[in-house]
Enzyme design. Structure first.
Site, PDB file in Angstrom:
ATOM      1  N   ARG A  27       0.829  -1.200   0.000  1.00 34.48           N
ATOM      2  CA  ARG A  27       0.000   0.000   0.000  1.00 34.48           C
ATOM      3  C   ARG A  27       0.873   1.264   0.000  1.00 34.48           C
ATOM      4  O   ARG A  27       1.038   1.918  -1.024  1.00 34.48           O
ATOM      5  CB  ARG A  27      -0.951  -0.010   1.229  1.00 34.48           C
ATOM      6  CG  ARG A  27      -2.120   0.962   1.122  1.00 34.48           C
ATOM      7  CD  ARG A  27      -1.825   2.384   1.512  1.00 34.48           C
ATOM      8  NE  ARG A  27      -1.311   2.517   2.879  1.00 34.48           N
ATOM      9  CZ  ARG A  27      -0.847   3.655   3.371  1.00 34.48           C
ATOM     10  NH1 ARG A  27      -0.810   4.751   2.603  1.00 34.48           N
ATOM     11  NH2 ARG A  27      -0.363   3.724   4.608  1.00 34.48           N
ATOM     12  N   HIS A  32       6.451   3.789  13.035  1.00 30.78           N
ATOM     13  CA  HIS A  32       6.398   3.811  11.564  1.00 30.78           C
ATOM     14  C   HIS A  32       7.435   4.843  11.121  1.00 30.78           C
ATOM     15  O   HIS A  32       7.121   6.020  10.951  1.00 30.78           O
ATOM     16  CB  HIS A  32       4.978   4.197  11.132  1.00 30.78           C
ATOM     17  CG  HIS A  32       4.786   4.283   9.647  1.00 30.78           C
ATOM     18  ND1 HIS A  32       4.007   3.390   8.952  1.00 30.78           N
ATOM     19  CD2 HIS A  32       5.247   5.157   8.728  1.00 30.78           C
ATOM     20  CE1 HIS A  32       4.011   3.701   7.673  1.00 30.78           C
ATOM     21  NE2 HIS A  32       4.748   4.786   7.509  1.00 30.78           N
ATOM     22  N   HIS A  87      10.539   6.448   8.779  1.00 33.19           N
ATOM     23  CA  HIS A  87      11.111   6.540   7.432  1.00 33.19           C
ATOM     24  C   HIS A  87      12.621   6.731   7.540  1.00 33.19           C
ATOM     25  O   HIS A  87      13.120   7.262   8.529  1.00 33.19           O
ATOM     26  CB  HIS A  87      10.454   7.683   6.657  1.00 33.19           C
ATOM     27  CG  HIS A  87       9.086   7.326   6.157  1.00 33.19           C
ATOM     28  ND1 HIS A  87       8.556   7.810   4.995  1.00 33.19           N
ATOM     29  CD2 HIS A  87       8.132   6.514   6.672  1.00 33.19           C
ATOM     30  CE1 HIS A  87       7.343   7.319   4.805  1.00 33.19           C
ATOM     31  NE2 HIS A  87       7.056   6.541   5.821  1.00 33.19           N
ATOM     32  N   CYS A 124      10.325   9.046  -0.999  1.00 30.67           N
ATOM     33  CA  CYS A 124       9.841  10.144  -0.161  1.00 30.67           C
ATOM     34  C   CYS A 124       9.290  11.249  -1.039  1.00 30.67           C
ATOM     35  O   CYS A 124      10.045  11.903  -1.754  1.00 30.67           O
ATOM     36  CB  CYS A 124      10.983  10.696   0.697  1.00 30.67           C
ATOM     37  SG  CYS A 124      10.464  12.110   1.696  1.00 30.67           S
ATOM     38  N   ASN A 172       9.961   4.719   3.462  1.00 33.36           N
ATOM     39  CA  ASN A 172       9.818   3.717   4.519  1.00 33.36           C
ATOM     40  C   ASN A 172      11.116   2.954   4.760  1.00 33.36           C
ATOM     41  O   ASN A 172      11.820   2.586   3.827  1.00 33.36           O
ATOM     42  CB  ASN A 172       8.759   2.679   4.101  1.00 33.36           C
ATOM     43  CG  ASN A 172       7.369   3.256   4.073  1.00 33.36           C
ATOM     44  OD1 ASN A 172       6.812   3.589   5.107  1.00 33.36           O
ATOM     45  ND2 ASN A 172       6.804   3.393   2.880  1.00 33.36           N
TER      46      ASN A 172
END
Lengths: 299, 299
Positions: B15, B207, B209, B240, B249
């Site tokens: 996703r 979560h 990055h 990004c 990510n």
């Protein structure tokens, strides 16, 4: 948790970073790189390697580099000198600090320099003696401290043994190299704990590679143990000879960004450093392996 | 220091990783990616996003993806459902878990979804109500928890406020997103400490990055605080959008390698995962942003 207040960066880009480049890089470019690094606030630069051009053709201009330097007050310009011949050459160029390079892995030592670890240490003794006689400080490296491309796992006790030998021989600082970048934080901590039984923590440096992306996590972990000297390479110059296309030295920009975020002083201007990474990778036609460098350039 | 014994990975590649790809990716490729991730031991996969194809054309086949899944026992297949319409669509496809997406930054909320943070939270209320009615669990995301591309610094108290609102609304878990990857370890710790005053640690996820290369160091730091759920994307898929060409990510392979090294169980087969990263990046013509993936493939 007690992070150091200051960390000293040892910039290895001009030597470790460039030495495996197949296309010749001009002496002028090397001197410009060293000058810019000093102007960005780096206080220790490994500038050249006094090895035979037969083995490392890229470092054949070591004399021109060491004598062509525009020295900045307070900056140390060091040279790698694996043997007495290299040291004599470096001394003729007025070097004030040199480095010798041992391994914690027997197999690596055999394949890399064609002798046992003990034999390599014995070879360093006259280098150390001569350097001390000349008033030149010697830094010691130990490679393969968290793994070997041939042996795999390396016992922390073996690392401690080699590091201790270099320290007792007169190396003022011992830099512990994760040559293949396979280490992870707890393993790095355990290795540092083993080595620091025999050598004061402030005489140790971390030289971590980012091949598996773990370098900053490993540095964070060993800084928690008190490590306050970190080797790195602008733009992550260097790659990994044991995994083509993969990362080698951790990028100086990424280390400085981490340290800035932790409130640890380095005296380095990150924007200037990142600009150097952009310039040198464009100049020599290499990808910029600093994530901070790429992100800042893309902003 | 008390690391969790187990960490659950939330794989967001299909996703978050694919949603901004400009070239259409076939439903078959997406389904194959999801199937392979499940076979590698991933137990939570964010599979689709029920948003208007006008905004996210790459996710237009969300129905085909959610109904075409070959489900593996014990694997959760989730969908992003930013509003009631999206949720109804997802429910029609038999989804068992959905996610909503808030921001800790007013400027980001305005620019990204054209409403204030409070307005966005108010919009989620009927989504949460309807989901609970249907027996579907809802995961909450908070973006910009360590910095905003428009506002810069974000106060930990603001992150805690938004996270608490989502938790009290009924989200069973709140995932804290460093959307622009500018965070560093102590900042990440302070944010987690602020949020965990109101929400139990085991209801929080990180979560992060890797835009500035800090993700693994940040994860290491927040796992020391007790965080045991980590979002990541195979091969670092995603990039990004705020710094073109930079990383997005954190790569699942790099996280699993770190966790393996720390002796933390994930149930994931790293070699299989790395092979998936090689395959999907070759299939969609993207660089593999997992250093572990690149190093393993180069060996």
């Amino acid at each position: 948790m007690a992070f150091p207040k200051q960390v000293r960066l040892v910039e290895v880009g001009p030597r470790d970073g460039l030495q495996n480049e197949p296309e010749p890089i001009s002496t002028a470019t090397k001197l410009e790189l060293i000058a810019r690094l000093g102007a960005a606030g780096i206080r220790y630069i490994e500038a050249a390697s006094f090895v035979s051009p037969k083995w490392v053709p890229q470092m054949a201009d070591h004399r021109e580099v060491m004598t062509g330097l525009k020295r900045i007050d307070g900056v140390t310009y060091a040279a790698l000198t694996p043997n007495l011949k290299g040291l004599e050459g470096a001394l003729e160029c007025g070097v004030e600090e040199v480095a010798v390079f041992g391994a914690a892995s027997e197999a690596f030592s055999q394949k890399n320099i064609n002798c046992s670890v003990a034999e390599s240490l014995a070879r360093f003794e006259p280098v150390l003696e001569r350097a001390q006689q000349a008033g030149v400080r010697v830094r010691g490296y130990v490679s393969c401290v968290l793994g070997c491309p041939y042996e795999g796992e390396i016992a922390p006790a073996k690392v401690a043994e080699v590091a201790k030998a270099l320290y007792e021989m007169g190396c003022y600082e011992v830099s512990l190299g994760d040559t293949i970048g396979t280490g992870t934080p707890l393993k790095a901590k355990r290795m540092i704990e083993a080595v620091s039984c025999d050598i004061p923590m402030d005489k140790l440096a971390a030289h971590f590679h980012d091949t598996y992306g773990q370098a900053l996590a490993n540095l964070y972990a060993v800084m928690e143990e008190g490590i306050a000297v970190v080797d790195s390479s602008v733009a992550g110059l260097g790659g990994c000879p044991y995994a083509k296309g993969a990362s080698g030295n951790v990028a100086s920009e990424d280390v400085v960004y981490l340290l800035d975020g932790l409130g640890i002083e380095t005296g380095i201007d990150l924007d200037k450093l990142a600009a150097i990474g952009t310039w040198i990778t464009q100049t020599i036609g290499r990808p910029n392996r600093s994530k901070v460098g790429v992100a800042l350039a893309a902003k």
